[in-house]
Design an enzyme around this catalytic site. Structure first.
Site: not given
Ligand code: TEU
Length: 543
Positions: A99, A200, A317
């Protein structure tokens, strides 16, 4: 249709390291924990693991605030552990996707510590600053986790810009030296053998705060093409950008088959439907079911041959899909499988978020049990604004990011087998019923259903290249579609709700039932609660 890219055939599994498996009893998951579960992942059949951030970080936002991009945070292990994970995963034919958090760093990153010393410091311009007077903000932009997006630094007499927490200062992509440092860092990780990157909030890197622009800034695709050319294109990587502001038109740029930007993006149009329009996710609204079909249909059709979709219900999330759009009570198992079958028949690369393959559910804790910065800020903000506590908690139970972050449920032992210590966040109390140990050996479990879907995708090319058509667009209960290529046709029929319905489609002749979620056979085209079926008609049997 291009079948040559490995990631078009792949199924990717997301691990949130702090909640996956704890090897040393400190209550937080770690890299050795992941290594110990590689057999489990191989058994499930996935091709790659996307790891949420494991780089060095003060953990203000659980690792999405990176203070050293080229080191591992001690809470997760060491750089040697990471190298071992890449190597060991490779032995199980699993690639590791990292990530990359490139929109912002931690305020504890060396660059920012330097940047805040003086305006002349060579790192000052790595961040986004505006002159001003203390107490008079450059403008009224808000940060995603509450409060102003501007923070005053007396040493330089300027404000810095942060789209997320105050400890996540935004990086200034207009600075070519910063971009070069980022490329070198990415190439260093590629050299270590990672299989790809998730980027991201990548659509926010080209911000222009003076014009109030956060995502889709004018230079975004210019930056992405340079980034891709300098890094990803040098290796056979999968790249997926997180893009809340993507439309199908933009997604065709991002995922152009010419490989000039990324492999694909995560877009969120389908997953934002159950909120009051124009408001926040906390402002709950029922799912408009026909709209859901319209959104999926549009993305499937518009990207066909021109781009590539990612397919997901969950991530770190988002709330758990079985609680959100399924039924986590009497039809828990049926609805978890229905949602899996519905999604995995579509075109794109499916992502499975840890625990989704077990049908893990949301939690409804008291506020003291929550850990997420977004949830905690929301709670105090809304109470301050005069909302009733029970309403705020109802929103949190439905939408808190911590729904996804409770520990992975491995078995019936204490703490669901996640840790021998005290878990950093409370385990979902239903772990004795919902856990991996109960499901892995059972072909009829939710896990068994996911494993079978992965196997089918690998076996039949129509999953990868079949052209999508939505059926029964106006139907209030049924989600049905076909996928068709030159030698076969897939038909997916799902009852999205808990009442038995008559399906107006003909039962397909000469088709075999590839998978369904009821054991005791089909009753013509009557669909029981949450019943899902996937049929295949083919002229050539690929064996
Ligand atoms: O998320 C981006 C993002 O916009 C989320 O904060 C989103 O608004 C929110 O979760 C939905 O309510 C990414 C990461 O996935 C998230 O975990 C990070 O907190 C965020 O970026 C900042 O890096």
């Amino acid at each position: 249709m291009n079948r040559d890219k490995w990631w078009k055939n792949a199924v990717i599994y997301q691990i949130y390291p702090r909640s996956f498996a704890d090897s040393n009893g400190d209550g937080t998951g770690d890299l050795q924990g992941i290594i110990s579960k590689l057999d489990y992942l191989e058994n499930l059949g996935i091709d790659a693991v996307w790891l949420s951030p494991v780089c060095r970080s003060p953990q203000d936002d659980n690792g999405y605030d990176i203070s050293d991009y080229q080191d591992i945070d001690p809470v997760f292990g060491t750089l040697e552990d990471m190298e071992e994970l890449i190597r060991e995963a490779g032995k199980h034919n699993i690639r590791i996707i990292m990530d990359l958090v490139l929109n912002h760093s931690s305020d504890e990153h060396r660059w920012f510590r330097e940047a805040r010393k003086s305006r002349e410091n060579p790192y000052h311009d790595y961040y986004v600053w505006r002159d001003g007077v203390e107490g008079e903000l450059p403008n009224d932009m808000r940060a995603a986790f509450g409060g102003s997006a501007w923070e005053w630094v007396p040493e330089v007499g300027q404000y810095y810009f942060h789209q997320f927490s105050v400890k996540q200062p935004d990086l200034n992509w207009e600075n070519p030296r910063l971009r070069r440092e980022i490329y070198d860092m990415i190439n260093w990780w590629t050299g270590k053998g990672v299989g790809g990157f998730r980027l991201d909030v990548i659509d926010q890197i080209a911000k222009e705060p003076d014009r109030g622009i956060t995502n889709n800034g004018p230079r975004l695709h210019e930056y992405l093409r340079e980034l891709s050319r300098e890094t990803f294109q040098k290796a056979d990587l999968v790249t997926v950008g997180e893009a809340w502001g993507a439309t199908p038109e933009l997604a065709k740029l991002y995922s152009n088959p010419d490989n000039s930007e990324l492999s694909m993006v995560f877009q969120f149009e389908h997953i934002c439907l159950d909120q009051v329009e124009g408001k926040e996710k906390w402002d709950l609204a029922p799912l408009p079911f026909q709209k859901l079909k319209e959104v999926f249909g549009r993305w499937q059709t518009q990207l066909y041959g021109k781009g590539w979709n990612s397919l997901f219900w969950n991530n770190h999330d988002l709330p758990r899909i079985v609680s959100r759009w399924g039924n986590d009570r009497e039809y828990w198992e049926e609805s978890a499988k229905m949602l899996a079958i519905l999604l995995h028949g579509m075109q794109g690369t499916p992502y499975i978020y840890q625990g989704e393959e077990l049908g893990m559910t949301n939690v409804a804790y008291e506020i003291e049990e929550y850990r997420d910065i977004e949830t905690l800020n929301l709670y105090s903000d809304r109470l301050e604004k005069g909302y009733k506590e029970e309403d705020v908690l109802r929103s949190i139970h439905a939408k808190s990011r911590d729904n996804a972050r409770t520990p992975m449920q491995w078995n019936e032992e204490e703490n669901a087998g996640f840790t021998k210590g005290t878990p950093w966040i409370r385990v979902n109390p239903n772990y004795r019923k919902i856990n991996a140990a109960r499901q892995v050996e059972d072909g009829d479990s939710v896990f068994g259903c996911y494993r079978e879907l992965i196997r089918l995708r690998r076996k039949y090319p129509v999953f990868v290249d079949g052209r999508f058509s939505m059926l029964l667009e106006e139907d209030e209960n049924i989600f049905a579609y076909t996928r068709e290529n030159e030698d076969s046709r897939l038909l997916v029929v799902c009852n999205f709700y808990g009442r038995t319905v008559d399906c107006p489609l003909e039962e397909p002749a000469n088709a075999k039932l590839l998978i369904s979620n009821y054991k005791d056979g089909e009753k013509a085209m009557i669909l029981r609660p949450y019943e899902a079926r996937m049929y295949l008609e083919e002229t050539d049997d690929p064996k």
